[in-house]
Design an enzyme around this catalytic site. Sequence first.
Site, PDB file in Angstrom:
ATOM      1  N   HIS A  61       0.842  -1.216   0.000  1.00 53.86           N
ATOM      2  CA  HIS A  61       0.000   0.000   0.000  1.00 53.86           C
ATOM      3  C   HIS A  61       0.867   1.252   0.000  1.00 53.86           C
ATOM      4  CE1 HIS A  61      -3.918   2.041   1.082  1.00 53.86           C
ATOM      5  NE2 HIS A  61      -3.028   3.019   1.221  1.00 53.86           N
ATOM      6  N   GLN A 156      -9.702   9.694  -4.533  1.00 54.05           N
ATOM      7  CA  GLN A 156      -9.374  10.309  -3.234  1.00 54.05           C
ATOM      8  C   GLN A 156     -10.524  11.148  -2.661  1.00 54.05           C
ATOM      9  OE1 GLN A 156      -5.968  10.901  -1.127  1.00 54.05           O
ATOM     10  NE2 GLN A 156      -7.896  11.004  -0.032  1.00 54.05           N
ATOM     11  N   HIS A 214      -9.354   1.906   0.464  1.00 57.50           N
ATOM     12  CA  HIS A 214      -9.145   2.548   1.746  1.00 57.50           C
ATOM     13  C   HIS A 214     -10.461   2.350   2.493  1.00 57.50           C
ATOM     14  CE1 HIS A 214      -5.811   4.346  -0.360  1.00 57.50           C
ATOM     15  NE2 HIS A 214      -5.400   4.962   0.733  1.00 57.50           N
ATOM     16  N   GLU A 217     -10.861   4.111   7.463  1.00 52.47           N
ATOM     17  CA  GLU A 217      -9.662   4.764   7.996  1.00 52.47           C
ATOM     18  C   GLU A 217     -10.104   5.899   8.906  1.00 52.47           C
ATOM     19  OE1 GLU A 217      -6.847   6.468   5.241  1.00 52.47           O
ATOM     20  OE2 GLU A 217      -5.324   6.721   6.780  1.00 52.47           O
ATOM     21  N   ASP A 313       2.560   3.175   2.858  1.00 52.83           N
ATOM     22  CA  ASP A 313       1.514   4.174   2.656  1.00 52.83           C
ATOM     23  C   ASP A 313       2.077   5.521   2.183  1.00 52.83           C
ATOM     24  OD1 ASP A 313      -1.035   5.217   2.501  1.00 52.83           O
ATOM     25  OD2 ASP A 313      -1.401   5.276   4.665  1.00 52.83           O
ATOM     26  N   TRP A 319       0.739  13.683   4.341  1.00 53.25           N
ATOM     27  CA  TRP A 319       0.278  12.939   5.514  1.00 53.25           C
ATOM     28  C   TRP A 319       1.408  12.516   6.444  1.00 53.25           C
ATOM     29  CZ3 TRP A 319      -1.490  12.292   0.520  1.00 53.25           C
ATOM     30  CH2 TRP A 319      -2.826  12.657   0.300  1.00 53.25           C
TER      31      TRP A 319
HETATM   32 ZN   LIG Z   1      -3.389   5.052   1.533  1.00 52.90          ZN
END
Ligand SMILES: [Zn+2]
Length: 429
Positions: A61, A156, A214, A217, A313, A319
């Site tokens: 991922h 996204q 995803h 989360e 990730d 992030w």
């Molecule tokens: Zn991700």
Amino acid sequence: MTEAHDLLIRDATLPDGRRGQDLLILAGRIAAVGPALATPPGLPTLDAQGWMASTPFVDAHFHMDATLSYGLPRVNASGTLLEGIALWGELKPQLTQEALVERALQYCDWAVARGLLAIRSHVDVCDDRLLAVEALLEVKRRVAPCLDLQLVAFPQDGVLRSPTALANLRRALDLGVEVVGGIPHFERTMADGAESVRILCELAAERGLRVDMHCDESDDPHSRHIETLAYQAQRLGLQGRVTGSHLTSMHSMDNYYVSKLLPLIAEAGVHAVANPLINITLQGRHDTYPKRRGMTRVPELMAAGVNVAFGHDCVMDPWYSLGSGDMLEVAQMGLHVAQMTSQAQMRACFDAVTTNAAKVLGLAGHGLDIGCHGDVVLLQARSPVEAIRLRATRLAVVRRGRIVARTAPAEARLDLPGRPDRIDWTQGH
Ligand SMILES: [Zn+2]
């Protein structure tokens, strides 16, 4: 086109503990494994000197379109997932294909040097230009001799919440992106999230593709999208082809409910991917104390028979400000966060960044068995657990029988007066 080479690796330890093993790679494939192999003369040879030869690392991922963009256009001040998504939205209009390709290639260099030879990367399709999709398809072609890059069409901004996302996602698949992504917890409602899972799983079933969403989360104990994902995988006959990524809400769910959920995930053949570095960083941000860890229930999923892999990730993006493409760092964090400290559990954390991750991607020929690709990473360690403990140096990285990266052995020398090989602790007493 990946070239195929011959190579003899002498005197290696294997991850299962066998010592003094030779690996013979002919025409890019493992042809024989065993002690003191009789081999044709003149083969290129790598002396492993007893160090461990492992199958390469696999990242289940990643987000290669965002990598190495840290600080562009600004840094994530709150450190939350949602500010990261907003920040990425600010950056997207400023992206150029050239810069995307350059950053991704730089990351792939790091990855190969660290023995990471297969990566599943999500690519954002919520930009009508599909700039990142085209850039990463180009990167995939260019790195293919050294690294398998598998791409996931990732909406996204939500496949239902963003008006053009579904059409863009279909276009990305038409262009050659091979896995269907999703983000049900970011849709407007739980019902929209469930609807997005249905639509995307049906799309994957129609096209014969894999799914990686995803999923849940968040720290919301009532998020239920993994249940829906398992249901759709079962209903559509997608067993073994569907992955739930993150699953962090499971950390906070009621224990009784989880006792029902785990067998459903196992029955549906859904893979689970935890992202330890990111989960421990992003989750629990709304807590005071006690502060939740937020990573999904890795040992419990494994005990239920679910294939669990760890992903990196993020590396230096909106992030996450750290990371270096080192899957042993990922395994080490996963081990700590999940408190997987028995010998068997530590070994399972090594599998989570190698063989289990290869199953998530559906990689054919990954392993050290005869007939597998001649892809090997030689680690300066004697066992998988030692590799995690030391984040072992990658002495050599082999792709299809060719050595593509080397790193000098780690070495520490004391420079102290007196005995050259030992510190004399009696001095001064
Ligand atoms: Zn991700």
